[in-house]
Design an enzyme around this catalytic site. Structure first.
Site, PDB file in Angstrom:
ATOM      1  NE  ARG A 131      -4.404  -1.098   9.461  1.00  0.00           N
ATOM      2  CZ  ARG A 131      -3.289  -0.559   8.986  1.00  0.00           C
ATOM      3  NH1 ARG A 131      -3.234   0.728   8.741  1.00  0.00           N
ATOM      4  NH2 ARG A 131      -2.239  -1.301   8.745  1.00  0.00           N
TER       5      ARG A 131
ATOM      6  NE  ARG B  91       1.283  -4.988  11.016  1.00  0.00           N
ATOM      7  CZ  ARG B  91       2.235  -4.643  10.145  1.00  0.00           C
ATOM      8  NH1 ARG B  91       3.399  -5.226  10.188  1.00  0.00           N
ATOM      9  NH2 ARG B  91       2.000  -3.720   9.245  1.00  0.00           N
TER      10      ARG B  91
ATOM     11  CE  LYS C 177      -2.303  -0.809   3.832  1.00  0.00           C
ATOM     12  NZ  LYS C 177      -1.828  -2.130   4.273  1.00  0.00           N
TER      13      LYS C 177
ATOM     14  NE  ARG D  87       7.374  -3.753   5.748  1.00  0.00           N
ATOM     15  CZ  ARG D  87       6.086  -3.440   5.677  1.00  0.00           C
ATOM     16  NH1 ARG D  87       5.587  -2.937   4.558  1.00  0.00           N
ATOM     17  NH2 ARG D  87       5.282  -3.643   6.688  1.00  0.00           N
TER      18      ARG D  87
ATOM     19  NE  ARG E   7       6.452  -1.061   9.912  1.00  0.00           N
ATOM     20  CZ  ARG E   7       5.334  -0.904   9.203  1.00  0.00           C
ATOM     21  NH1 ARG E   7       5.399  -0.299   8.031  1.00  0.00           N
ATOM     22  NH2 ARG E   7       4.185  -1.313   9.637  1.00  0.00           N
TER      23      ARG E   7
HETATM   24  P1  AMP Z   1       0.835   0.442   8.728  1.00  0.00           P
HETATM   25  O1  AMP Z   1       2.135   1.151   8.569  1.00  0.00           O
HETATM   26  O2  AMP Z   1      -0.281   1.055   7.920  1.00  0.00           O
HETATM   27  O3  AMP Z   1       0.946  -1.046   8.528  1.00  0.00           O
HETATM   28  O4  AMP Z   1       0.379   0.649  10.261  1.00  0.00           O
HETATM   29  C1  AMP Z   1       1.169   0.171  11.334  1.00  0.00           C
HETATM   30  C2  AMP Z   1       0.308   0.001  12.566  1.00  0.00           C
HETATM   31  O5  AMP Z   1      -0.264   1.271  12.953  1.00  0.00           O
HETATM   32  C3  AMP Z   1      -0.899  -0.910  12.405  1.00  0.00           C
HETATM   33  O6  AMP Z   1      -0.562  -2.283  12.564  1.00  0.00           O
HETATM   34  C4  AMP Z   1      -1.822  -0.403  13.517  1.00  0.00           C
HETATM   35  O7  AMP Z   1      -1.386  -0.870  14.784  1.00  0.00           O
HETATM   36  C5  AMP Z   1      -1.576   1.098  13.466  1.00  0.00           C
HETATM   37  N1  AMP Z   1      -2.539   1.750  12.543  1.00  0.00           N
HETATM   38  C6  AMP Z   1      -2.266   2.309  11.333  1.00  0.00           C
HETATM   39  N2  AMP Z   1      -3.382   2.778  10.758  1.00  0.00           N
HETATM   40  C7  AMP Z   1      -4.397   2.519  11.612  1.00  0.00           C
HETATM   41  C8  AMP Z   1      -5.799   2.713  11.576  1.00  0.00           C
HETATM   42  N3  AMP Z   1      -6.416   3.293  10.526  1.00  0.00           N
HETATM   43  N4  AMP Z   1      -6.539   2.309  12.655  1.00  0.00           N
HETATM   44  C9  AMP Z   1      -5.958   1.728  13.717  1.00  0.00           C
HETATM   45  N5  AMP Z   1      -4.636   1.476  13.804  1.00  0.00           N
HETATM   46  C10 AMP Z   1      -3.859   1.857  12.767  1.00  0.00           C
END
Ligand code: AMP
Length: 224
Positions: A85, A173, A13, A127, A162
């Site tokens: 989400r 996740r 994404k 990654r 990460r």
């Molecule tokens: P990402 O980089 O988009 O994979 O986000 C990393 C982490 O941030 C996710 O696994 C969630 O714990 C948190 N996070 C990101 N976006 C959201 C969202 N829209 N709602 C809730 N938690 C989020």
């Protein structure tokens, strides 16, 4: 215009979103990036977010929605990466776009990136990301390697894994994705704006191909 990047963690994404963003000259809003920035700056929001993110859980809706509402205020032409989400977040986004300062009030397209789970686990657990918070470039030793191992091509900083890309956290996740986020596929499908794209992560041209396909799908909606 508003574009949403949907898909499980590790489907690309961020990478594809950044390319779409450049093509259409959009603002890139990544909730994950905002949370990581808050964590690095050790803010109250960062500390709260970290307690969820480190376990592979979602940050509570009320916290996330407020943060996105503040970010989107007076911002038009946006690609949303990692938001919404949950169904409640999607409903809240609808309300945000109806706000008094908004010129564009509808979502143009939702790009849904599809990758099999086993490929996601393989890809995500290898990654690495740039440790320089101003850069944030992402690499994969198998599919998108840096020119020099462990060093960022863009800014020369050290590459790190990460915390939430540890294999156990990735599985968590994915569970969270299927439980909370996958229902959005049906939600946006019923609105006629969903564009599913299968991503072949083994193709050397996957980034270019997926980007070109996503742009084509978005243009289809722009011409409606
Ligand atoms: P990402 O980089 O988009 O994979 O986000 C990393 C982490 O941030 C996710 O696994 C969630 O714990 C948190 N996070 C990101 N976006 C959201 C969202 N829209 N709602 C809730 N938690 C989020």
């Amino acid at each position: 215009m508003y574009i949403i990047m949907l898909g499980a963690p590790g489907t690309g994404k961020g990478t594809i979103g950044a390319e779409i963003c450049k093509h259409f000259n959009l603002n890139h809003v990544s909730t994950g990036d905002i949370f990581r920035e808050e964590i690095r700056n050790k803010t109250e929001l960062g500390q709260l977010a970290e307690s969820y993110i480190s376990k592979g859980q979602l940050v509570p809706d009320e916290v996330t929605i407020k943060m996105v509402e503040n970010t989107l205020d007076r911002m038009e032409d946006v690609i949303l990466d990692g938001f919404p989400r949950t169904i409640d977040q999607a409903k809240a986004l609808k309300e945000i776009l109806r706000g008094p300062n908004k010129k564009v009030t509808t979502i143009t397209t939702v790009i849904n990136l599809i990758v099999p789970d086993e490929d996601i686990i393989k890809r995500t657990s290898s990654r690495v990301v740039c440790s320089n918070k101003k850069c944030g470039a992402s690499y994969n030793p198998v599919f998108l390697p840096p020119k020099v191992e462990g060093i960022c091509d863009v800014c020369g900083s050290e590459l790190i894994r990460r915390k939430d890309d540890e294999p156990e956290t990735i599985k968590q996740r994915l569970d969270v994705y299927y439980q909370n986020t996958e229902p959005l596929v049906e939600y946006y499908e019923s609105e006629g704006i969903l564009e599913p794209i299968k991503v072949d992560i083994y193709s050397p041209t996957t980034k270019e191909d997926t980007t070109a396909e996503a742009i084509r799908r978005i243009e289809k909606h722009l011409n409606k």
